[in-house]
Design a protein around this motif. Structure first.
Motif, PDB file in Angstrom:
ATOM      1  N   ALA A 199       0.987  -1.221   0.105  1.00  0.00           N
ATOM      2  CA  ALA A 199      -0.178  -0.180  -0.169  1.00  0.00           C
ATOM      3  C   ALA A 199       0.850   1.162   0.204  1.00  0.00           C
ATOM      4  O   ALA A 199       0.480   2.207   0.407  1.00  0.00           O
ATOM      5  N   ASP A 200       1.933   1.279  -0.545  1.00  0.00           N
ATOM      6  CA  ASP A 200       2.683   2.464  -1.037  1.00  0.00           C
ATOM      7  C   ASP A 200       2.638   2.837  -2.147  1.00  0.00           C
ATOM      8  O   ASP A 200       3.657   2.914  -3.081  1.00  0.00           O
ATOM      9  N   TRP A 201       1.420   3.486  -2.105  1.00  0.00           N
ATOM     10  CA  TRP A 201       0.836   4.086  -3.536  1.00  0.00           C
ATOM     11  C   TRP A 201       1.947   5.172  -3.940  1.00  0.00           C
ATOM     12  O   TRP A 201       2.156   4.961  -5.284  1.00  0.00           O
ATOM     13  N   PRO A 202       2.382   6.139  -3.294  1.00  0.00           N
ATOM     14  CA  PRO A 202       3.369   7.206  -3.864  1.00  0.00           C
ATOM     15  C   PRO A 202       4.471   6.602  -4.724  1.00  0.00           C
ATOM     16  O   PRO A 202       5.097   7.204  -5.530  1.00  0.00           O
ATOM     17  N   ARG A 203       5.063   5.318  -3.983  1.00  0.00           N
ATOM     18  CA  ARG A 203       6.122   5.062  -4.750  1.00  0.00           C
ATOM     19  C   ARG A 203       5.740   3.929  -5.861  1.00  0.00           C
ATOM     20  O   ARG A 203       6.459   3.798  -6.783  1.00  0.00           O
ATOM     21  N   ALA A 204       4.693   3.198  -5.586  1.00  0.00           N
ATOM     22  CA  ALA A 204       4.341   2.590  -6.622  1.00  0.00           C
ATOM     23  C   ALA A 204       3.883   3.054  -8.007  1.00  0.00           C
ATOM     24  O   ALA A 204       4.209   2.814  -9.228  1.00  0.00           O
ATOM     25  N   GLU A 205       3.260   4.023  -8.006  1.00  0.00           N
ATOM     26  CA  GLU A 205       2.589   5.057  -9.293  1.00  0.00           C
ATOM     27  C   GLU A 205       3.579   5.378 -10.093  1.00  0.00           C
ATOM     28  O   GLU A 205       3.545   5.021 -11.293  1.00  0.00           O
ATOM     29  N   PRO A 206       4.798   5.883  -9.937  1.00  0.00           N
ATOM     30  CA  PRO A 206       5.809   6.155 -10.795  1.00  0.00           C
ATOM     31  C   PRO A 206       6.270   5.030 -11.665  1.00  0.00           C
ATOM     32  O   PRO A 206       6.677   5.176 -12.785  1.00  0.00           O
ATOM     33  N   CYS A 207       6.452   3.834 -10.862  1.00  0.00           N
ATOM     34  CA  CYS A 207       7.032   2.563 -11.844  1.00  0.00           C
ATOM     35  C   CYS A 207       5.887   2.204 -12.821  1.00  0.00           C
ATOM     36  O   CYS A 207       6.432   2.045 -13.794  1.00  0.00           O
ATOM     37  N   PHE A 208       4.631   2.390 -12.336  1.00  0.00           N
ATOM     38  CA  PHE A 208       3.743   2.094 -13.516  1.00  0.00           C
ATOM     39  C   PHE A 208       3.754   2.911 -14.834  1.00  0.00           C
ATOM     40  O   PHE A 208       3.429   2.619 -15.881  1.00  0.00           O
ATOM     41  N   VAL A 209       3.920   4.302 -14.489  1.00  0.00           N
ATOM     42  CA  VAL A 209       4.102   5.108 -15.254  1.00  0.00           C
ATOM     43  C   VAL A 209       5.332   5.064 -16.152  1.00  0.00           C
ATOM     44  O   VAL A 209       4.950   5.148 -17.558  1.00  0.00           O
ATOM     45  N   ARG A 210       6.234   4.733 -15.750  1.00  0.00           N
ATOM     46  CA  ARG A 210       7.669   4.477 -16.553  1.00  0.00           C
ATOM     47  C   ARG A 210       7.562   3.193 -17.484  1.00  0.00           C
ATOM     48  O   ARG A 210       7.862   3.162 -18.393  1.00  0.00           O
ATOM     49  N   ALA A 211       6.719   2.115 -16.784  1.00  0.00           N
ATOM     50  CA  ALA A 211       6.623   0.812 -17.491  1.00  0.00           C
ATOM     51  C   ALA A 211       5.602   1.104 -18.481  1.00  0.00           C
ATOM     52  O   ALA A 211       5.854   0.408 -19.648  1.00  0.00           O
ATOM     53  N   ALA A 212       4.769   1.856 -18.393  1.00  0.00           N
ATOM     54  CA  ALA A 212       3.575   2.080 -19.477  1.00  0.00           C
ATOM     55  C   ALA A 212       4.501   2.715 -20.574  1.00  0.00           C
ATOM     56  O   ALA A 212       3.986   2.266 -21.661  1.00  0.00           O
ATOM     57  N   ALA A 213       5.270   3.540 -20.287  1.00  0.00           N
ATOM     58  CA  ALA A 213       5.982   4.351 -21.316  1.00  0.00           C
ATOM     59  C   ALA A 213       6.809   3.264 -22.373  1.00  0.00           C
ATOM     60  O   ALA A 213       7.010   3.494 -23.301  1.00  0.00           O
ATOM     61  N   LEU A 214       7.485   2.408 -21.462  1.00  0.00           N
ATOM     62  CA  LEU A 214       8.785   1.531 -21.985  1.00  0.00           C
ATOM     63  C   LEU A 214       7.593   0.256 -22.981  1.00  0.00           C
ATOM     64  O   LEU A 214       8.159   0.186 -24.007  1.00  0.00           O
ATOM     65  N   PHE A 215       6.487   0.325 -22.409  1.00  0.00           N
ATOM     66  CA  PHE A 215       5.585  -0.907 -23.134  1.00  0.00           C
ATOM     67  C   PHE A 215       5.149  -0.314 -24.596  1.00  0.00           C
ATOM     68  O   PHE A 215       5.135  -1.104 -25.608  1.00  0.00           O
TER      69      PHE A 215
END
Length: 327
Positions: A199-215
């Motif tokens: 439930a560490d949302w502030p650290r989780a969200e930027p990872c998903f943003v970067r992953a989406a850009a890579l995909f």
């Protein structure tokens, strides 16, 4: 709210200089490689035995038992106990034995989110950690990736998310060195998932943003949809009231993007939570049931959690309805 992760099973063709790897391993750790090719890693095809001069002669009987177990699943538990004893005693173990052990362990630790691990009465960490280290000290990118993935899945299954993140970080550094964009994208998403599980949302969200850009850069729309679903879960958890309408709209769009992919479970569970928040318990039950069905056959603890959530909703439905006690 728990998100699913992107499976990390994208390897590269196995190629290595076994003599150099053996020398390096002996120098650094006392663990060594023999001269068996690793091209049959995933197929579990046996290669030649170690050379007569091999430093593994003292453990040849145990190594042979491990190799036999790759074709005789009845011996799996004993082979794993044998391997654990070898590592515990500091016995030199070749890369060929690591390959055999990974073949044995892969069916026991499914490569899915929060896997349900098959209990063989063996401490898998005591085998996986040295296997991962041996592979990582040689020129075996595929073996390193597969053993590392099993190790962080094992940590994840037991709730050891910080340890899982540590292994993911090491694998990500290797993927970047090799300029493997797909593997980097998968691991970036999975790093965010480990934060999300805590439930560490502030650290989780930027990872998903970067992953989406890579995909998106390598034209993988389903994976972009998967990371978008993960991010939506973060958005809704951070502010359910403010984000509810937007998250609902985007979740329904993601259902179309993901199609029949089992990861459609995520937007379904999110929609169920939104309906629950509105007090529409019957609709929430229906969506939770659809999420369970989407996850059919996936050996993940998430399916058990979804079933418990549905059952809790059903109990509330019964409690909220007026009772007919008769005349």
């Amino acid at each position: 709210m728990i998100a699913m992760r992107t499976p990390s099973n994208h390897g590269t063709p196995i190629s290595q200089d076994m003599a150099a790897a053996e020398a390096e391993s002996l120098q650094l750790t006392g663990l060594a490689f023999d001269d068996q090719p690793l091209d049959s890693l995933l197929g579990a095809q046996p290669g030649p035995d170690p050379t007569p001069a091999s430093p593994f002669a003292a453990s040849s009987h145990a190594l042979a038992a491990i190799k036999r177990a790759t074709s005789d699943q009845d011996d799996t538990a004993q082979a794993l106990r044998t391997a654990a004893a070898l590592f515990r005693d500091g016995t030199a173990v070749p890369a060929s034995a690591v390959k055999d052990l990974i073949v044995l362990l892969r069916p026991l630790i499914p490569n899915v989110p929060r896997p349900i691990v098959v209990d063989n009465g063996v401490d898998y960490e005591s085998i996986l950690d040295p296997c991962y280290r041996i592979a990582g000290r040689g020129s075996h990118p595929s073996l390193t990736e597969v053993s590392g993935t099993l190790l962080y899945r094992w940590y994840e299954s037991g709730g050891h998310y910080a340890e899982a993140r540590r292994i993911i970080g090491e694998l990500m550094a290797r993927a970047r060195q090799r300029r493997n964009l797909l593997e980097t994208a998968v691991l970036t998403n999975n790093l965010g998932y480990e934060y999300l599980l805590e439930a560490d949302w502030p650290r989780a969200e930027p990872c998903f943003v970067r992953a989406a850009a890579l995909f998106a850069g390598i034209a993988m729309p389903i994976e972009v949809g998967n990371t978008a679903a993960n991010r939506l879960l973060c958005d809704y958890a951070l502010d359910p009231d403010a984000s509810r309408d937007r998250c609902e709209r985007q979740a329904r769009e993601l259902l179309a993007t993901l199609g029949k992919d089992w990861r459609r479970r995520k937007p379904l569970i999110l929609l169920a939570r939104i309906e629950e928040q509105r007090g529409q318990l019957d609709a929430a039950v229906s969506l939770a049931q659809q999420a369970i069905e989407a996850f059919e056959g996936v050996a993940s603890q998430h399916r058990l959690e979804d079933q418990a959530y549905r059952d809790a909703l059903l109990a509330r439905c019964g409690a909220d309805r007026p009772r007919d006690d008769g005349p």
